[in-house]
Structures are given as structure tokens and as C-alpha cells.
Design a protein around this motif. Structure first.
Motif, PDB file in Angstrom:
ATOM      1  N   GLN A 138       0.992  -1.158   0.087  1.00  0.00           N
ATOM      2  CA  GLN A 138       0.010   0.068  -0.013  1.00  0.00           C
ATOM      3  C   GLN A 138       0.799   1.230   0.022  1.00  0.00           C
ATOM      4  O   GLN A 138       0.608   2.307   0.645  1.00  0.00           O
ATOM      5  N   VAL A 139       1.785   1.219  -0.916  1.00  0.00           N
ATOM      6  CA  VAL A 139       2.698   2.332  -0.936  1.00  0.00           C
ATOM      7  C   VAL A 139       1.831   3.630  -1.739  1.00  0.00           C
ATOM      8  O   VAL A 139       1.344   3.039  -2.961  1.00  0.00           O
ATOM      9  N   PRO A 140       1.831   4.922  -1.326  1.00  0.00           N
ATOM     10  CA  PRO A 140       0.918   5.727  -2.033  1.00  0.00           C
ATOM     11  C   PRO A 140       1.661   5.934  -3.246  1.00  0.00           C
ATOM     12  O   PRO A 140       3.053   5.746  -3.472  1.00  0.00           O
ATOM     13  N   THR A 141       0.582   6.310  -4.529  1.00  0.00           N
ATOM     14  CA  THR A 141       1.168   6.626  -5.755  1.00  0.00           C
ATOM     15  C   THR A 141       2.275   5.520  -6.334  1.00  0.00           C
ATOM     16  O   THR A 141       3.128   5.851  -7.262  1.00  0.00           O
ATOM     17  N   LEU A 142       1.979   4.209  -6.004  1.00  0.00           N
ATOM     18  CA  LEU A 142       2.801   3.174  -6.498  1.00  0.00           C
ATOM     19  C   LEU A 142       2.553   2.842  -7.957  1.00  0.00           C
ATOM     20  O   LEU A 142       1.217   2.987  -8.379  1.00  0.00           O
ATOM     21  N   SER A 143       3.610   2.721  -8.744  1.00  0.00           N
ATOM     22  CA  SER A 143       3.270   2.449 -10.069  1.00  0.00           C
ATOM     23  C   SER A 143       3.998   0.972 -10.466  1.00  0.00           C
ATOM     24  O   SER A 143       5.298   0.955 -10.223  1.00  0.00           O
ATOM     25  N   VAL A 144       3.183   0.146 -11.110  1.00  0.00           N
ATOM     26  CA  VAL A 144       3.819  -1.063 -11.485  1.00  0.00           C
ATOM     27  C   VAL A 144       3.607  -1.185 -13.039  1.00  0.00           C
ATOM     28  O   VAL A 144       2.591  -1.294 -13.576  1.00  0.00           O
ATOM     29  N   THR A 145       4.805  -1.621 -13.608  1.00  0.00           N
ATOM     30  CA  THR A 145       4.585  -1.896 -15.178  1.00  0.00           C
ATOM     31  C   THR A 145       5.258  -3.523 -15.377  1.00  0.00           C
ATOM     32  O   THR A 145       5.869  -4.038 -14.851  1.00  0.00           O
ATOM     33  N   ILE A 146       4.422  -4.075 -16.315  1.00  0.00           N
ATOM     34  CA  ILE A 146       4.908  -5.290 -17.013  1.00  0.00           C
ATOM     35  C   ILE A 146       5.423  -4.958 -18.523  1.00  0.00           C
ATOM     36  O   ILE A 146       4.278  -4.710 -19.363  1.00  0.00           O
ATOM     37  N   ASP A 147       6.526  -5.412 -18.727  1.00  0.00           N
ATOM     38  CA  ASP A 147       6.881  -4.823 -19.879  1.00  0.00           C
ATOM     39  C   ASP A 147       6.647  -3.740 -20.587  1.00  0.00           C
ATOM     40  O   ASP A 147       6.021  -3.389 -21.652  1.00  0.00           O
ATOM     41  N   GLU A 148       6.717  -2.620 -19.527  1.00  0.00           N
ATOM     42  CA  GLU A 148       6.214  -0.994 -19.751  1.00  0.00           C
ATOM     43  C   GLU A 148       4.961  -0.948 -20.026  1.00  0.00           C
ATOM     44  O   GLU A 148       4.769   0.314 -20.177  1.00  0.00           O
ATOM     45  N   GLN A 149       3.977  -1.863 -19.793  1.00  0.00           N
ATOM     46  CA  GLN A 149       2.719  -1.790 -19.727  1.00  0.00           C
ATOM     47  C   GLN A 149       2.243  -1.550 -18.466  1.00  0.00           C
ATOM     48  O   GLN A 149       2.363  -2.436 -17.569  1.00  0.00           O
ATOM     49  N   PRO A 150       1.280  -0.501 -18.051  1.00  0.00           N
ATOM     50  CA  PRO A 150       0.833  -0.386 -16.692  1.00  0.00           C
ATOM     51  C   PRO A 150       0.071  -1.453 -16.204  1.00  0.00           C
ATOM     52  O   PRO A 150      -0.815  -2.132 -16.907  1.00  0.00           O
ATOM     53  N   VAL A 170       8.461  -3.962 -13.287  1.00  0.00           N
ATOM     54  CA  VAL A 170       8.979  -2.824 -12.555  1.00  0.00           C
ATOM     55  C   VAL A 170       8.152  -2.093 -11.800  1.00  0.00           C
ATOM     56  O   VAL A 170       6.981  -1.934 -11.945  1.00  0.00           O
ATOM     57  N   ALA A 171       8.722  -1.671 -10.363  1.00  0.00           N
ATOM     58  CA  ALA A 171       7.851  -0.980  -9.597  1.00  0.00           C
ATOM     59  C   ALA A 171       8.634   0.406  -9.235  1.00  0.00           C
ATOM     60  O   ALA A 171       9.753   0.480  -8.875  1.00  0.00           O
ATOM     61  N   THR A 172       7.844   1.213  -8.972  1.00  0.00           N
ATOM     62  CA  THR A 172       8.349   2.715  -8.764  1.00  0.00           C
ATOM     63  C   THR A 172       7.287   3.627  -7.962  1.00  0.00           C
ATOM     64  O   THR A 172       6.011   3.332  -7.974  1.00  0.00           O
ATOM     65  N   ALA A 173       7.805   4.153  -6.897  1.00  0.00           N
ATOM     66  CA  ALA A 173       7.205   5.269  -5.939  1.00  0.00           C
ATOM     67  C   ALA A 173       7.776   6.587  -5.899  1.00  0.00           C
ATOM     68  O   ALA A 173       9.075   6.067  -5.527  1.00  0.00           O
ATOM     69  N   PRO A 174       7.182   7.688  -5.760  1.00  0.00           N
ATOM     70  CA  PRO A 174       7.909   8.959  -4.922  1.00  0.00           C
ATOM     71  C   PRO A 174       8.560   8.508  -3.719  1.00  0.00           C
ATOM     72  O   PRO A 174       7.761   8.037  -2.717  1.00  0.00           O
ATOM     73  N   GLY A 175       9.838   8.719  -3.674  1.00  0.00           N
ATOM     74  CA  GLY A 175      10.551   8.603  -2.176  1.00  0.00           C
ATOM     75  C   GLY A 175      10.995   7.258  -2.023  1.00  0.00           C
ATOM     76  O   GLY A 175      11.627   6.892  -1.140  1.00  0.00           O
ATOM     77  N   TYR A 176      10.906   6.479  -3.013  1.00  0.00           N
ATOM     78  CA  TYR A 176      11.734   5.076  -2.933  1.00  0.00           C
ATOM     79  C   TYR A 176      12.467   4.806  -4.392  1.00  0.00           C
ATOM     80  O   TYR A 176      12.228   5.257  -5.375  1.00  0.00           O
ATOM     81  N   THR A 177      13.498   3.975  -4.164  1.00  0.00           N
ATOM     82  CA  THR A 177      14.190   3.262  -5.261  1.00  0.00           C
ATOM     83  C   THR A 177      13.602   2.738  -6.032  1.00  0.00           C
ATOM     84  O   THR A 177      12.551   1.987  -5.721  1.00  0.00           O
ATOM     85  N   ARG A 178      13.730   2.417  -7.704  1.00  0.00           N
ATOM     86  CA  ARG A 178      13.157   1.728  -8.406  1.00  0.00           C
ATOM     87  C   ARG A 178      13.504   0.226  -8.045  1.00  0.00           C
ATOM     88  O   ARG A 178      14.510   0.026  -7.732  1.00  0.00           O
ATOM     89  N   ALA A 179      12.507  -0.583  -8.163  1.00  0.00           N
ATOM     90  CA  ALA A 179      12.661  -2.136  -8.207  1.00  0.00           C
ATOM     91  C   ALA A 179      12.245  -2.758  -9.371  1.00  0.00           C
ATOM     92  O   ALA A 179      11.298  -2.583  -9.924  1.00  0.00           O
ATOM     93  N   GLU A 180      13.074  -3.801  -9.739  1.00  0.00           N
ATOM     94  CA  GLU A 180      12.652  -4.537 -11.005  1.00  0.00           C
ATOM     95  C   GLU A 180      13.009  -5.804 -10.927  1.00  0.00           C
ATOM     96  O   GLU A 180      14.067  -6.219 -10.342  1.00  0.00           O
ATOM     97  N   GLN A 181      12.453  -6.726 -11.749  1.00  0.00           N
ATOM     98  CA  GLN A 181      12.982  -8.247 -11.703  1.00  0.00           C
ATOM     99  C   GLN A 181      12.295  -8.675 -13.193  1.00  0.00           C
ATOM    100  O   GLN A 181      11.405  -8.231 -13.771  1.00  0.00           O
ATOM    101  N   THR A 182      13.294  -9.715 -13.722  1.00  0.00           N
ATOM    102  CA  THR A 182      12.838 -10.119 -14.936  1.00  0.00           C
ATOM    103  C   THR A 182      12.298 -11.566 -14.583  1.00  0.00           C
ATOM    104  O   THR A 182      13.174 -12.427 -13.659  1.00  0.00           O
TER     105      THR A 182
END
Length: 454
Positions: A138-150, A170-182
Motif C-alpha cells: 500500500q505504498v502511495p502513488t505506487l506504479s507497477v509495469t509489466i513490459d512497460e505496460q501499466p 518494474v515498481a516505482t513510487a515517489p520517495g523510493y528506489t526503483r525495483a525491477e525483476q525479470t
């Protein structure tokens, strides 16, 4: 149609949807547009047969945007499946099953829906699922993409269908580092990954933990691997690889039915006195009735067993009268060029034939009777035509010839027997009606390669 297209693109953007169509046309279709759609369909069929599935998908999709029809929808689903787009294929198969048929629908529409129902059964269990967990939750303004699609935020932590292949999450949110996994998603698998977001202030919110649901497999980030390209068609297990639509017709069947023929004898026969006489002097053309049963395999070939009895026309020569009959039991190997329609049929075989002549001689008010019989190993050759007269009924007009040499002729006209040999040919010209029962559970009648009007 525009509404449908927006929905399709939205699903495709998520990586989970399919170009779903509605059977209602947004506007009237002119005869010229309908003809162009048919041409697109035929072009797509040829490309699909050549395994050029991406190009075929383009043709079928464009044809379906002009005239929405089950024949188009089935081909779109098959091309998606061949390209490894299992989610899109499954959704199109489901849309095909919901297609509202018009009154008295064209047979090709009915066949397409039936075939789609069978093919869907093989696709549905192959679709994998992936669950994406993000820590902290429940991170505010969380954004998750799969193959660059939201990915919709409501689907974070929820198992969702996904196409097999290598995907970048890929997961990103303001105030957090970018996290990604293949992750390399396999067919039929239920997998799960966890992305760990770290506060830019240096605080780490909890370790990555394996899911507690035992039906999922926790995936670790790939390291040093060289994944295959996304959407590369996956390898199939034996018996699972989809065949082109024209090959989805029955490959194996059991057939059984009667045949009635005109029987014409030719050649020679040994008389009771050991002499040789023409078959035409002993028997006139008559009628033959038989039954045949067999197994068709590899779609075009068959083995069958035939039994047939013939009763020939009576022959009178002065005070002498002959009444002849024969019986045949044979095994045959044959070829049908098209078991699902009009075709050429031919077979060869070998069998056992018995031939019997009942004779009577009237003289001075008395009648003497006797019987002369012989047997032969016959070689059979037949050619004819094959017609599909119904879903399981086949009609086969056919000419057969049975060649052999009668030997060991025996008679009760006298106490003597002869072992002289005579060659013969017995012709039958008739019609068979067979019940053809499909044994290939995966098969269904292939749709007609044309686009009937909806």
C-alpha cells in the motif's frame, strides 16, 4: 466497433487482454467491403497454412473489423495461440462461444463455434498465472509495469493470467528506489515474485519473503541468463502442438455399412465332367449384398474387412438349368483423398471366394440334380468416388474386380473330382453407404475457407 477497439487496446496494454469483438456491426457493410473482407480471409488462410501466423493474424483481424463472424474469430484465436499469445487466444475463444447466432446460421458459423469449443479446452489449462507482491504494501502513488505496460493498482498482489515468456516487472513510487525483476513464466505455471522498494532515506521496509500460498512458486531475479525473446512461440509437449485449421479435421474414424451391387461373372469354370465352360454359360449377371467395416487412420488411409454374397441370374440350356452363387471374405487397404467431402477412393485387397453352381437336368419326366463348387484366393482391386452425405454418412459408388483361379473343383454329379484350374474375374458395380464415426476427440469439421455473410 470503436468502443470494442478501445477495450481491446486497453487489455493489450495491460498484457492480459485480447482483441475482443462484438457480433454487432457498427455500420452497414457494403457488398464491396464484404467482398474485400472475404479476400482478406482467404489470404489469411493461405498465410496460416504457411505458418506465417503474425501476417495471418493481421489479415483475419482486419477482415473481422469489417464483418464480424465466427469464422474470423476462430482463425484469430488459432493465430494468437500459435504465436504464444495464450491469453489473447483464450479470450477470443470465449468471445466466440458468446457469439449470438442469427436464425438459420450458415454451417461454417456453426462449425467454427464447435471447433473453437474443442480447441479452447486445450488452450485454457496452458495459460500461466503470475502474482506480483510489492513490499512495503500500500505504498502511495505506487506504479507497477509489466513490459512497460501499466498494471492496475488493484491487481497488485493478485494472481493474473499472463502469456508465457520472459517479462520485465518494474515498481516505482515517489520517495523510493526503483525495483525491477525479470521473470521467465512457463506454460501452466502459477508463479509469484516480490519487489522490494527501499526508501531513499535508507530505510528498508521488510525483507523479500516467499509467498505462503503453496500453489505459487517464488521467482528470484534472473542473473547472467540469456532469456528467450518475449512472445517467442513456446515448446509444446507431444500431442499438444496446434495444427493448422485445415488439419483439424478427423484423422481417425471407424466406419461400418452395407453395399449393394450388380455382380457380373467372367472367365472359366470346371464342369462336373472335368470340362471347362464359360462362366457366362453358367451364370447371368445378378445381385450382390455385402457389409464392410474398417478403421481410417492418418486421415487418408484405411484398413477394412468385407463379406459379400452374390446370387447370379439363372441360365437355361435346353433341358439343363444352372443356378449359381458365390461368397467372398476379404481384407483391404485403401486411400481416400478427402474423407470430409467429395473425393476419389481406391483400394486393393486379398480374400477367399467360393463359387457354387446348382444344376438340374430334366428328361423323361424325371429331374436329376447336382452341385459343382470351387474355391479361390482372389486379388481385389476397386476404384470409386466418395461423397459426404451427412455428418456421419458417406456414400460410395464403386467398381470392384475380383481376380482369381478356381482349383479343386468338386461335384456330386458324379463320383469323380477334378483339380483342373481356371481363371475368372467377378465384377461388382454398386453403391455403399457407410456410417463414419469420428475417433479423434480433438478434431472437428474444419470451417469452410470462405466468409459467409452474417
Amino acid at each position: 466497433m470503436l468502443k470494442t477497439s478501445r477495450f481491446c487496446f486497453a487489455l493489450a496494454a495491460l498484457g492480459i487482454g485480447v482483441a475482443t469483438t462484438t457480433p454487432l456491426q457498427a455500420q452497414p457493410v457494403s457488398d464491396m467491403d464484404r467482398a474485400a473482407a472475404r479476400d482478406l480471409f482467404r489470404e489469411g488462410v493461405e498465410l496460416q497454412r504457411a505458418s506465417r501466423f503474425a501476417e495471418a493474424l493481421d489479415r483475419f483481424t482486419r477482415a473481422n473489423s469489417v464483418v464480424n463472424a465466427p469464422t474470423n474469430m476462430l482463425r484469430i484465436a488459432e493465430c494468437h495461440a500459435a504465436l504464444g499469445h495464450l491469453v489473447e487466444a483464450l479470450e477470443m475463444y470465449r468471445a466466440l462461444q458468446r457469439y449470438p447466432m442469427p436464425p438459420s446460421p450458415p454451417p461454417a458459423f456453426v462449425q467454427a463455434v464447435e471447433q473453437g469449443r474443442e480447441e479452447m479446452k486445450t488452450i485454457e489449462p496452458r495459460v500461466p498465472e503470475l502474482k506480483i507482491d510489492v513490499t512495503p504494501p500500500q505504498v502511495p502513488t505506487l506504479s507497477v509495469t509489466i513490459d512497460e505496460q501499466p498494471l492496475h493498482s488493484a491487481l497488485v498482489g493478485v494472481s493474473r493470467p499472463i502469456n508465457p515468456g520472459v517479462h520485465k516487472v518494474v515498481a516505482t513510487a515517489p520517495g523510493y528506489t526503483r525495483a525491477e525483476q525479470t521473470v521467465d513464466v512457463k506454460e501452466r505455471a502459477r508463479q509469484a515474485i516480490s519487489l522490494n522498494l527501499t526508501s531513499t532515506g535508507g530505510v528498508i521496509y521488510g525483507p523479500v519473503s516467499a509467498t505462503t500460498n503453496s500453489q505459487y512458486v517464488q521467482i528470484s531475479p534472473a542473473s547472467g541468463s540469456s532469456p528467450s525473446p518475449i512472445d517467442k512461440p513456446p515448446a509444446y509437449t507431444e500431442g499438444e502442438k496446434p495444427r493448422p485449421a485445415t488439419d483439424l479435421r478427423s484423422r481417425t474414424s471407424f466406419f461400418l455399412g452395407p453395399r449393394i451391387s450388380v455382380a457380373i461373372p467372367a472367365g472359366k469354370f470346371v464342369t462336373e465332367q472335368g470340362g471347362v465352360i464359360s462362366m457366362g454359360d453358367l451364370a447371368n449377371p445378378g445381385a450382390a449384398l455385402g457389409a464392410e467395416a474398417g478403421i481410417r487412420f492418418a486421415r487418408l488411409f484405411y484398413f477394412s474387412a468385407l463379406i459379400e454374397g452374390a446370387k447370379y441370374g439363372e441360365v437355361k440350356q435346353g433341358a439343363t438349368k444352372y443356378d449359381a452363387s458365390s461368397f467372398l471374405a476379404a481384407g483391404k487397404f485403401g486411400l481416400i483423398t478427402n474423407p470430409d467431402g467429395f473425393a476419389f477412393i481406391a483400394d486393393i485387397g486379398i480374400g477367399y471366394r467360393s463359387f457354387s453352381v446348382d444344376g438340374s437336368v430334366s428328361s423323361g419326366g424325371t429331374t436329376a440334380k447336382g452341385n459343382n463348387s470351387a474355391s479361390s484366393a482372389d486379388f481385389l482391386l476397386g476404384v470409386g468416388m466418395h461423397f459426404k452425405a451427412g455428418k456421419i454418412l458417406r456414400l460410395i459408388p464403386k467398381i470392384d474386380v475380383s481376380l482369381g483361379t478356381f482349383g479343386d473343383s468338386k461335384s456330386n454329379f458324379s463320383t469323380n473330382s477334378t483339380t483342373d484350374s481356371t481363371s475368372h474375374a467377378l465384377w461388382t458395380i454398386g453403391l455403399a453407404g457407410y456410417f463414419d464415426i469420428n475417433l479423434d476427440k480433438r478434431a472437428a469439421a474444419a470451417p469452410t475457407p470462405a466468409l459467409p455473410p452474417p
